[in-house]
Scaffold this active site. Structure first.
Site, PDB file in Angstrom:
ATOM      1  N   TYR A 133      -9.896  -0.538   2.995  1.00  0.00           N
ATOM      2  CA  TYR A 133      -9.313  -0.580   4.333  1.00  0.00           C
ATOM      3  C   TYR A 133      -8.932   0.797   4.844  1.00  0.00           C
ATOM      4  CZ  TYR A 133      -8.847  -5.340   5.957  1.00  0.00           C
ATOM      5  OH  TYR A 133      -9.106  -6.573   6.481  1.00  0.00           O
ATOM      6  N   ASP A 142       0.790  -1.231   0.000  1.00  0.00           N
ATOM      7  CA  ASP A 142       0.000   0.000   0.000  1.00  0.00           C
ATOM      8  C   ASP A 142       0.824   1.284   0.000  1.00  0.00           C
ATOM      9  OD1 ASP A 142      -2.510  -1.204  -0.133  1.00  0.00           O
ATOM     10  OD2 ASP A 142      -2.572  -1.561   2.015  1.00  0.00           O
TER      11      ASP A 142
END
Lengths: 752, 752
Positions: free
Chosen positions: A483, A395
C-alpha cells in the site's frame, strides 16, 4: 564493526563514481545473529553487489526490476545541518552524538554492537518553552533526544541530554514491543531461506527459490501463546515474470519466526491445490507495459485509446514566478498567511507543528494547531482463516510510517514547482541516514473557486466577482509494502486546513483454486472478490487516526463543544411549519462527554473553542473539525485486533494534553494487547473544559476490492477539515485579488 | 408590441457602439399587466437607461455597482446554429419557429401577447432512437419541442412537431404551477413600489426608496388559504452604501403578491425595533474593497498580510499545448477515453448525456450514463417565524437553475485554457436569448496522484512508479439570488465520474436588535448565529437531488445491488479472530427495496450492474454510487415543506425508467403540495430488476452560519462518485504514461 566499515568505504567509492543504485537489498543483509545491519548516510548511495545465500533472488531480480538508470546529481549532504528551531528534528551530528552517548551508556557499553536502536528522535521541549521562544532573540532551548533501544532482549526508553551528555532511563511500557527497525524488516524476509523445510515447501509449490519474494507481516496479538518473545510471520510470493509479485501469492504458506533469534518456529502450509496466480497482465511498470502486449487480445492500438494522449500539465511555471512558498531555515513554511513548522518523523511520517494563521484584520499570527500528525493506522483484513486472520496491521507503530516513506517522484508525485524536504533517520546501529525528497510542498491551483458571486437578472446588478482557490499542500507518501498512503496537509487562505489520506499502490491478494466465479459454491464466503484467475482481493478496512494538538488562540484555554442539530417541533398554532432544525451547544466537561460516533440522522458540529476569547459580537473563537466521508470499524469490540485498535471505537475523542500520549495504539504497539491505547487513557474520563486539549480523529475506509483494483489499485481518498468557526471577525477572502491575464505566466507548449 | 420593438432597436444601437452593459434591470421592466417583457438575444447586450417608477433604485445603483467597464468583443451569435445531434438543445431558429407555432395555436392565437412561455425546450427523442442514431450515417430524428405555457390563468403542456408544425396538448399536472419566468422574477420585485402602503412601510424603517432592493421569494405551500392563485412573497433590503444588500435586510417586512394580477395582497411588518444592519464591512467587490479601509482599525498594511501575494497559477498554458479537450459539433466532449453530450438546460442547469467510456482493452466506447443532471434542489430555512417559515426553496423547479446561471468569469471561475459553451434560452414572450459562457470545460491537474507505487527497502526492488491525476471538468454556476451553486462534473481516466456541488455566494441573513450576544436571553432560540451587529445568519439546509439515468453496458438490463457489510462472528474454535466484516449482495426487486438511508454503522456499496454482462472471471459489470460526506433532512415528514421535498427522505432511490419522471419534486413544483414527487412515484413499488433504471442521489448540507460567512460565504463543497466496479477487466491507468520534463510547457513568469 570492521564489516560495516568496509561497506562504508564501498559507499563512498560508489558515490565518487556517481553510479548510484537505489536501495539494493543485499546491502541490508544481516548476517544471522551477529552485529548490526549496515545502512548508509545516503539512501540513494547504498552500493554493493555481493550475493549471499540469504538473498536468493534479490540480486538476480535487481537487474530486471530497477528503473531506467541515468547519472543522478549527488544527493544533498546534511552533514553540516544545524538545528535552527526548537522543533527541528535531530541533525546528522546530533544523531551521531546521541549514538556515542548510548554506546557509552551502561549497560550497553559492555557490548555496543548488541544495542539496537528502534527509535531515536528529538525530545521536543515543553510547550511553554517552544511558545515563548523568539527567533533571533533567544538561543535554542537545550537539545534533548529520546531513544528506544533494545539490548539483549530488553527494551529501554532513554532521555539523552545532548549538551551535558546525560542519559536518563525513562519508564518503558509493560507490554508490547517497539517499532521494528527498518533493518530487521528487510533482513527477516531472508531468514526462512536458511531453513530446509521452508525451501522444500516452496519447491512443492513449484516456485524456484530464485523467484521467491517474502514480506514480514506483523502478527497482532491473539493470546498468551504468542507472548514473551518478538515474533513475526513471513509470507512469500513468486516474482517470476512480474515486478508485481503481490499478485502471485504462495497462498497458505506462513512462516512464524522469532525476530531476535531468527529461528523458524513453525511453517504452516494450507495452500494445497491453490496454484500461484499467473503473471500475465500484472506488471505495471510503464516501460515494461509498453514493450509487451499485456492485454493480449486487443486489436486496437493503444495510442488510439486516448489514455496516452492526455498530458499532465505543470500547474505553474516554477518558483521563480511569484512569491509562492517560503521555506525558512529548512523547516518553517510561510504561505498565504500561514506559518508552520514541518518535519519528517520516522514513526508519524510527517509532522506539522505550530500552525499559525495571520488575522487579516490585525496582521497578527494566531495559534491554531500546536502539533498535528498521523498517530496510528489500523488495517484489519476480513478473513478469519489461518493464513489471513492475523493481518491487522498498525503501520505507524509496527513498521514506522516515516521509515516507509520513499523518495517522491518529481513531476508525478508532486508538480514541477514543488519544493522537497529530506528526512534524517536512524538505522538500527544508531547511524543517521538521509531519506531524500521525502516531503514535498507546493502551491496548488486545482481550478476551484474560493468564493464567487454573481447577481442574476433578478436584482439587475452588474456583479461578477470570483476568486480562484489557491492552496498550499504538504505531502508525504508512505509505501508500507503493497500500500502507498498519500498524506496531504492542505492549507487554505481562509484559514481552513484539509487533511487528506489517499490510498494507492497494490492490493494484498489471496490465492484461490477458482478461475471463474461459477466454480465457487453458492453463497460461499470467499472473503473478497475474484479479481482474476486464482486471485481474490480480500476485504479490508483502513483507519488512520490523527492526533491534533489544538491551541486555538492559545494553549491553555480550549474547550470542546458539540453543536447538536435536532428536529424541533413547533407548538400548535406557532407557525405554519411543523418543524425546524435547532442547534444546541454542549460543552464537554470530561473525556467521555467528547467521544463521538458520527450519525447522519443525529448530526452535530464539533468545535474546539477558546472560551476566553470572543469576537466583537460575542462568539467564542474556535476551529471546528469537519468530517467528510468515513467508515467505522464493525469488528467485535472484544475481538483481539479491535481491542488493540480500540482507538477507532469512536471517530472523535478529546483528551487533556499529555506529552506522553502521542501514539493512539500505545508507545509499544508491536504484539501489544491494547492495554495502553487512546481508549484506555480516555477511560479515566479526565476533565477537559477550558484546558490544553488534544483532538483525535479517525478517518476510515472499507475496501471491497473490484477488478479495477487489479493489478494496481487507483488512488482512493478521503479527508477531513479543520475550519475556522467564529475565529475571524469576517471572511479573509475579502482580501484576495481576482486574477487578471497579466498575472499569468507566459507559456509555450513543447512537443507532446 | 411596439414597446418591445423600440427596445430591440435600442439594443442594436448599443451593440453598434460597443458600449455593452451587463444586464441592466430596467430593461427587464414589465409594465403592469400588459404585454410580455422584453429580453434580448444577447444577454450581454441588453441596453437602455430609461428609469421608470418601477425601478426606483436600479438606475441610480447601476452607476455604482457595475464592474469596471471596458470594450468587450461582440458576443457570439447563435442565429445560424443548426442541430447536429439528436440531443442538441433547441436552436435560435427552432425556438423562433416554435414560438410562431404556439402563437398560431388556438386558443393562444386569439391573443398571442397573453401567452407566457414558462418553458420551451427540446422534447428529446425516445432512447432507442438516440441510441441507434449514427453520426454521418443517419439523418437527425424529427425535432420536437415541449412547451409549458400559461394563458389567461391556465397552464398548458404542449408537444410541438417542428417539421410538421403540429402542436399537441399533453396532460398538465393537477396541482402546482410552472417554473417562474425570468421576466416575472425580475419584474415582480418592482411591483410593490406602486403600493402606497408598501412605500410608507419602507419609509418607517428609515430606508430611502432609492436604496430599496427586493427579492421574489417562492412561498412553498402551507394550506388551502394559499391555493388557486399564483402567489409570491417579496422581501426587501437596503442597498445603501454596499453592493451586498443581502447583509442589510429590512427585517420582518414581507409583501404577499398575486403573481398574475401583480396585486399586493398583504403587507406583513414584524420588524419593529430591528434596525437595518450597518453597511460597514459588507462590500465585497475587490475594487471597492481596496479603496476603502474596510477593517477600520488595522494598522498593518494589507499587502503585508500575505493575502494578495498569492497568485493563482494558470494550471497549463492553453489549448494549443496538447490535445486537451475536443469539443465536437458544439456539444460533444471527447477526452481521455470519455465521450459525452453536454448542454445547458433552463431548469436543470447542465445536462450530461450519453456518457460513454472507452474500454482500454477493446477500444470500444461503452455506455455508462444516458442522462445525468440536477433534478431538484430543496433549501429549507430553519426559522418558523412569520417572515422566515416559508423559505423552503426549490431552486430548479421554482426559479430555473439554468435560468439563474450567469456568464462565468474567465481566469477566476475557470482556468485560462477553459472552453466555454453558451446557453440558448427562451424569454416569457417566446423569443430566444443567449446566455453567454454559461458552461466551461477544462482539463484539470490538481497536483494529485492517480496511482503510484514505490517498493520500500523491505523488498529492495528499485521501483518508483507514479501517474499524475488529470481529469476533465464540466462546470456551471447558478446564482440563485444570494447563493451561487458551483456544479462540477469531473471525469477521470479510470472511468470514475465525480459530481460535485459547491455552495458559495452570500448568506441570507436576518435582522436583529442585538449587536452583541450578551443581549440575548439565556438559551434564546435565535435560529442562527449573530454574525455582526444586527445580523443573524439563519440555519438552513441544502439538498441537491440528482437524476442519473444509468445505462451500464446497455439500457435495458440493469439491476440495483446493495452490497451490505456487516459483522460476522466466527464460530468457537474457528479462528483466533472473533469477528470480521462480511459482504453480502442483495439484488433489489422493487423500488422500495432500493430506498436507502445511509448509516455509518450499517454500511453498503450501491451497484448498478448489468447482470447479462460478465467479466472474464464472472463478475457482473457495474458502476457504483459512492457517497461522500452528506446531510439528511431532519424535518418532520408531515411538515408541508418536507412533503414537497419528500424526494430527500432517502439518499438513494431507484426507479424504472419513465420519460415523464424527470423532476424529483414534480413537473409543476411552484406551490405544489407534494402530490407528484419521486417519493409518490416510488410508492408504486414497481419492479426494477433487470430493467432500464434511473438512480437518484441526494447530496445534503447543514449550514450553521459562522462569522467566516460574513459578509461573504466561502465555497463549501461536497460530492459523490459514479465509479466502475468490475466494469473493466483491469485498471485502465496501466495505460497512462508517467510525465517527463519534456512534456511540460516552457513558461516564463510575468511581473506579479
Amino acid at each position: 564493526m570492521d564489516h560495516s566499515t568496509s561497506l562504508l568505504r564501498l559507499i563512498f567509492l560508489a558515490l565518487g563514481a556517481a553510479l548510484v543504485l537505489l536501495i539494493v537489498r543485499s546491502a541490508f543483509r544481516l548476517p544471522r545473529g551477529i552485529d548490526t545491519p549496515t545502512t548508509s548516510l545516503f539512501d540513494d548511495a547504498t552500493a554493493g553487489s555481493s550475493c549471499t545465500r540469504f538473498a536468493p533472488w534479490g540480486c538476480r531480480q535487481a537487474d530486471r526490476i530497477k528503473q531506467e538508470q541515468k547519472p543522478k546529481p549527488e544527493p544533498p549532504s546534511h552533514e553540516n545541518d544545524v538545528p535552527l528551531h526548537p522543533l527541528d528534528p535531530l541533525t546528522v551530528t546530533e544523531i551521531n552524538r546521541a549514538r556515542e552517548l548510548l554506546r557509552a551508556h551502561p549497560p550497553f557499553a559492555s557490548s555496543p554492537s548488541s544495542m539496537f536502536v528502534h527509535s531515536l528522535a528529538l525530545d521536543e521541549p515543553d510547550k511553554p518553552v517552544v511558545l515563548s521562544w523568539r527567533k533571533g532573540a533567544d538561543p535554542l532551548p537545550p537539545r534533548r533526544a529520546v531513544a528506544v533501544v533494545r539490548f539483549r532482549g530488553e527494551a529501554f526508553v532513554l532521555a539523552i541530554d545532548l549538551a551535558s551528555g546525560a542519559v536518563t532511563p525513562l519508564p518503558a511500557p509493560a507490554s508490547g514491543y517497539p517499532t521494528m527497525t527498518m533493518d530487521e524488516q528487510v533482513s527477516l524476509c531472508y531468514a526462512p531461506f536458511s531453513d530446509p523445510a521452508f525451501n522444500a515447501t516452496v519447491q512443492r509449490h513449484g516456485v524456484r527459490m530464485s523467484d521467491v519474494a517474502c514480506l514480514p507481516i506483523s502478527l497482532g496479538w491473539y493470546g498468551p501463546t504468542e507472548e514473551n518473545r518478538r515474533l513475526i510471520k513471513i509470507q512469500c510470493f513468486s516474482a517470476e515474470g512480474t515486478a508485481n509479485f503481490y499478485m502471485r501469492p504462495i497462498e497458505g504458506l506462513t512462516v512464524l519466526l522469532d525476530m531476535d533469534t531468527r529461528e523458524v518456529i513453525r511453517i504452516s502450509d494450507r495452500g494445497g491445490g491453490i496454484p500461484i496466480p499467473p503473471a500475465a497482465n500484472t506488471d505495471y511498470r510503464y516501460a515494461r507495459h509498453m514493450q509487451e502486449d499485456v492485454g493480449g487480445d486487443q486489436t486496437t492500438s493503444r495510442s488510439e485509446a486516448g489514455f496516452q494522449k492526455v498530458r499532465a500539465p505543470s500547474m505553474e511555471p516554477g518558483p521563480s514566478s511569484g512569491p509562492g512558498v517560503e521555506l525558512v531555515d529548512g523547516h518553517t513554511v510561510r504561505w498565504g498567511g500561514w506559518e508552520f513548522h514541518l518535519k519528517a518523523d520516522a514513526r508519524a511520517g510527517m509532522v506539522v507543528s505550530r500552525a499559525r494563521v495571520q488575522d487579516p484584520g490585525t496582521g497578527a499570527h494566531r495559534e491554531v494547531l500546536y502539533k498535528g500528525m498521523a498517530s496510528e493506522l489500523f488495517v484489519p483484513y476480513m478473513d478469519p482463516t489461518e493464513a489471513w486472520y492475523f493481518k491487522t496491521y498498525m503501520d505507524a507503530g509496527e513498521y514506522g510510517f516515516g521509515l516507509q516513506a520513499m523518495p517522491l517522484v518529481p513531476l508525478n508525485d508532486c508538480p514541477r514547482h514543488a519544493r522537497y524536504l529530506d528526512g534524517v533517520f536512524v538505522a538500527a546501529d544508531g547511524r543517521p541516514y538521509v531519506r531524500e525528497k521525502m516531503i514535498c510542498v507546493f502551491e496548488r491551483y486545482a481550478g476551484e473557486v474560493a468564493w464567487r458571486h454573481s447577481e442574476s437578472p433578478i436584482t439587475g446588478m452588474d456583479i461578477r466577482e470570483s476568486r480562484p482557490k489557491v492552496t498550499l499542500v504538504a505531502r508525504m507518501v508512505a509505501s508500507v509494502a503493497n500500500y502507498d498512503y498519500i498524506m496531504d496537509w492542505e492549507f487554505q487562505m481562509d484559514g481552513l486546513v484539509r487533511i487528506k489520506v489517499g490510498l494507492s499502490g497494490i492490493l494484498m491478494v489471496k490465492g484461490t483454486a477458482y478461475s471463474h466465479l461459477r466454480e465457487a459454491r453458492e453463497n460461499e464466503d470467499t472473503h473478497g472478490t475474484l479479481l482474476s484467475e486464482n486471485v481474490i482481493g480480500v476485504i479490508h478496512d483502513h483507519y488512520v487516526t490523527f492526533r491534533l494538538d489544538m491551541d486555538v488562540d492559545g494553549a491553555d484555554n480550549n474547550s470542546f463543544v458539540r453543536v447538536e442539530m435536532a428536529r424541533q417541533e413547533t407548538a400548535p398554532g406557532e407557525s405554519p411549519r411543523r418543524s425546524y432544525l435547532k442547534a444546541t451547544r454542549h460543552v464537554a466537561r470530561t473525556e467521555k462527554d467528547a467521544q463521538v460516533r458520527l450519525k447522519l440522522y443525529d448530526p452535530a458540529e464539533f468545535h474546539v473553542v477558546n472560551p476566553t476569547k470572543k469576537t466583537r459580537v460575542g462568539n467564542p473563537v474556535g476551529y471546528k473539525l469537519v468530517p467528510a466521508g468515513t467508515a467505522a470499524s464493525l469488528l467485535d469490540p472484544e475481538d483481539p485486533p479491535q481491542k488493540r485498535g480500540a482507538f477507532t471505537n469512536n471517530q472523535i475523542w478529546v483528551t487533556p494534553y499529555n506529552k506522553s500520549e502521542e501514539w493512539a495504539g500505545g508507545l509499544f504497539v508491536y504484539q501489544s494487547k491494547g492495554e495502553d491505547t487512546l481508549a484506555t487513557w480516555s477511560e479515566r474520563d479526565r476533565p477537559i473544559e477550558n484546558k490544553d486539549l488534544v483532538l483525535w480523529y479517525t478517518l476510515g475506509f472499507h475496501h471491497i476490492p473490484c477488478q479495477e483494483d487489479f493489478p494496481i489499485m487507483p488512488t482512493v481518498s478521503s479527508s477531513f477539515d479543520l475550519k475556522p468557526v467564529n475565529f475571524f471577525e469576517s471572511n479573509p477572502i475579502l482580501k484576495q485579488r481576482p486574477t487578471k491575464e497579466d498575472d499569468l505566466p507566459i507559456c509555450s507548449a513543447t512537443a507532446v
